[in-house]
Design a protein around this motif. Sequence first.
Motif, mmCIF file in Angstrom:
data_model
loop_
_atom_site.group_PDB
_atom_site.id
_atom_site.type_symbol
_atom_site.label_atom_id
_atom_site.label_comp_id
_atom_site.label_asym_id
_atom_site.label_seq_id
_atom_site.Cartn_x
_atom_site.Cartn_y
_atom_site.Cartn_z
ATOM 1 N N ILE A 1 0.804 -1.260 -0.100
ATOM 2 C CA ILE A 1 -0.167 0.160 0.096
ATOM 3 C C ILE A 1 0.951 1.207 -0.021
ATOM 4 N N SER A 2 1.893 1.086 0.764
ATOM 5 C CA SER A 2 2.752 2.376 1.070
ATOM 6 C C SER A 2 3.556 2.646 -0.422
ATOM 7 N N ILE A 3 4.105 1.706 -1.098
ATOM 8 C CA ILE A 3 4.783 1.840 -2.435
ATOM 9 C C ILE A 3 3.671 2.715 -3.154
ATOM 10 N N ALA A 4 2.474 2.289 -3.540
ATOM 11 C CA ALA A 4 1.671 2.944 -4.281
ATOM 12 C C ALA A 4 1.285 4.458 -3.877
ATOM 13 N N LEU A 5 1.130 4.615 -2.624
ATOM 14 C CA LEU A 5 1.111 5.873 -2.147
ATOM 15 C C LEU A 5 2.218 6.907 -2.384
ATOM 16 N N VAL A 6 3.480 6.156 -1.938
ATOM 17 C CA VAL A 6 4.695 7.120 -2.013
ATOM 18 C C VAL A 6 4.949 7.652 -3.589
ATOM 19 N N SER A 7 4.520 6.765 -4.663
ATOM 20 C CA SER A 7 4.450 7.061 -5.893
ATOM 21 C C SER A 7 3.600 8.407 -6.099
ATOM 22 N N THR A 8 2.478 8.524 -5.632
ATOM 23 C CA THR A 8 1.967 9.682 -5.569
ATOM 24 C C THR A 8 2.557 11.059 -5.289
ATOM 25 N N THR A 9 3.453 10.845 -4.490
ATOM 26 C CA THR A 9 4.114 12.147 -4.036
ATOM 27 C C THR A 9 4.793 12.898 -5.090
ATOM 28 N N PHE A 10 5.286 12.111 -6.202
ATOM 29 C CA PHE A 10 5.819 12.957 -7.223
ATOM 30 C C PHE A 10 5.041 13.996 -7.833
ATOM 31 N N GLY A 11 3.600 13.617 -8.332
ATOM 32 C CA GLY A 11 2.741 14.437 -8.927
ATOM 33 C C GLY A 11 2.347 15.325 -7.690
ATOM 34 N N ALA A 12 1.932 14.795 -6.614
ATOM 35 C CA ALA A 12 1.191 15.470 -5.672
ATOM 36 C C ALA A 12 1.951 16.645 -5.175
ATOM 37 N N VAL A 13 3.148 16.614 -5.161
ATOM 38 C CA VAL A 13 4.120 17.685 -4.529
ATOM 39 C C VAL A 13 4.421 18.658 -5.592
ATOM 40 N N ALA A 14 4.367 18.148 -6.919
ATOM 41 C CA ALA A 14 4.746 18.967 -7.986
ATOM 42 C C ALA A 14 3.561 19.883 -8.320
ATOM 43 N N GLY A 15 2.366 19.463 -8.050
ATOM 44 C CA GLY A 15 1.140 19.995 -8.582
ATOM 45 C C GLY A 15 0.862 21.146 -7.866
ATOM 46 N N PRO A 16 0.801 21.463 -6.427
ATOM 47 C CA PRO A 16 0.888 22.665 -5.857
ATOM 48 C C PRO A 16 2.084 23.662 -6.267
ATOM 49 N N ASN A 17 3.138 22.950 -6.324
ATOM 50 C CA ASN A 17 4.233 24.025 -6.630
ATOM 51 C C ASN A 17 4.292 24.477 -8.103
ATOM 52 N N LEU A 18 3.403 23.960 -8.896
ATOM 53 C CA LEU A 18 3.240 24.465 -10.207
ATOM 54 C C LEU A 18 1.902 25.417 -10.430
ATOM 55 N N VAL A 19 1.525 25.832 -9.328
ATOM 56 C CA VAL A 19 0.121 26.878 -9.232
ATOM 57 C C VAL A 19 0.586 27.953 -9.801
ATOM 58 N N GLY A 20 1.672 28.578 -9.754
ATOM 59 C CA GLY A 20 2.097 29.850 -10.338
ATOM 60 C C GLY A 20 2.189 29.912 -11.597
ATOM 61 N N VAL A 21 3.060 28.552 -12.314
ATOM 62 C CA VAL A 21 3.470 28.680 -13.634
ATOM 63 C C VAL A 21 1.987 28.256 -14.414
ATOM 64 N N THR A 22 0.992 27.313 -13.880
ATOM 65 C CA THR A 22 0.051 26.878 -14.730
ATOM 66 C C THR A 22 -1.193 28.211 -14.643
ATOM 67 N N GLY A 23 -1.010 28.921 -13.472
ATOM 68 C CA GLY A 23 -1.855 29.969 -13.348
ATOM 69 C C GLY A 23 -1.370 31.177 -14.668
ATOM 70 N N GLU A 24 0.057 31.360 -14.803
ATOM 71 C CA GLU A 24 0.501 32.183 -15.936
ATOM 72 C C GLU A 24 0.150 31.628 -17.223
ATOM 73 N N MET A 25 0.329 30.452 -17.223
ATOM 74 C CA MET A 25 -0.289 29.752 -18.718
ATOM 75 C C MET A 25 -1.616 29.938 -18.722
ATOM 76 N N ALA A 26 -2.583 29.490 -17.847
ATOM 77 C CA ALA A 26 -4.037 30.102 -18.256
ATOM 78 C C ALA A 26 -4.291 31.624 -18.469
ATOM 79 N N THR A 27 -3.703 32.469 -17.906
ATOM 80 C CA THR A 27 -3.679 33.970 -18.110
ATOM 81 C C THR A 27 -3.374 34.158 -19.555
ATOM 82 N N PHE A 28 -2.214 33.626 -19.937
ATOM 83 C CA PHE A 28 -1.991 33.698 -21.648
ATOM 84 C C PHE A 28 -2.970 33.476 -22.460
ATOM 85 N N PHE A 29 -3.630 32.312 -22.093
ATOM 86 C CA PHE A 29 -4.862 31.908 -22.873
ATOM 87 C C PHE A 29 -6.084 32.529 -22.717
ATOM 88 N N GLY A 30 -6.211 33.455 -21.986
ATOM 89 C CA GLY A 30 -7.404 34.265 -21.389
ATOM 90 C C GLY A 30 -8.164 33.346 -20.391
#
Length: 418
Positions: free
Chosen positions: A146-175
Amino acid sequence: MLSMGEVDNLSKRRLFKRSLLIVSLSQMFGGAGLTAGITVGALLAQQMLGTEAVTGLPTALFTLGSALAAFSVGRLTQRYGRRLGLITGFGLGGVGAIGVVVAAILNSPLLLFLSLFVYGSGTATNLQARYAGTDLAETKERGTAISIALVSTTFGAVAGPNLVGVTGEMATFFGIPELAGPFLLAAGAFFLAGLIIFLLLRPDPLLVAKQLAKQEKHSINSASLSDPKANTKGVFLGASIMIITQIVMVAIMTMTPIHMQHHGHDMSAIGLVIGIHVGAMYLPSLFTGYLIDKVGRLSMAIAGGIILLIAGILGAFGSGHNLTVLMIALALLGLGWNLGLISGTTLIVDHTTIHNRAKTQGTVDVCIALAGASGGALSGMVVASSSFTVLSLTGGLLSLVLLPLVFWVLREKDQAQK
């Protein structure tokens, strides 16, 4: 269903490792999808409706959606295998994320809430995937699987919140409104997770486990079948542990971005704190899963409750201006949740059979999702009527309910052995 000959020619051990690897790969993308709602869902609702009283609704809605998805995915899985259930859930999650983006463009609260409900399918499926790695696991390695499956989630789960600024800028660029940016990431992540399951999770581990159980002419967990009373208590305890930890974690986590915004923290700081929190939810899993297998499910559940109490106290009385205090409090909140989830999940697997496991897992996850929805909905009301301090302290104290539950089961076990 696999034929008898196909099962005979399979190495159970090799298939277990392969299935766990594929599930872990899908979890990397699924983790990125689930953090969008956590990070900016409340802020998006506040921006549209102009009030804090409803900021807990996004979490409540996508958690309610995850409850329905958990029920449906569990039953689909029990009948047709892990593959169809996971593909369906991830696909709906991606559709919901796209709906949130459209709602932000149209400034439609109704569409936002409806889309968040559908988006919850992705979060439920990401959580349900943790069970897939245990279908062919031995009893002594279930916590680790169970823990191996959960720890794999970490890679995306940690990256997601830290890409808030980048994805926000990308969204703004497209209106597109800035806060809708993370949901663009979520849509792509959920669709990719589903595609990985569709292409690679063959043969289906649950269907193989069923065939192996038939060949052996007894259930993988026949000990539980011979004592239905112990089975029921084990499922009840596992579910209770996960429900309590979910309520505490969701309630405090949901209002943390609003709390930070009030104290002058920008979106990058909010993304950092939530990223650390989500990382603490999943990254310690390899270590905690090993401890749960070696030290015991109940001992680590107690440890999780104590850690949640400390997190609640620190969040309640720490300074909202101090970023370090917030990071530590949210990290402990994630760690306590991790211990509760893995110990509770392992208890569920221990006390079910291959013939009722997926359906029971889905039902339990419905209860967990409803608990999270309640915590998310009430959190905004509590903060609006009192303060974040009251919310955080109440959540910490609630985690103490785990202690009498565990001691009750231990006492019952001791009496049964006398």
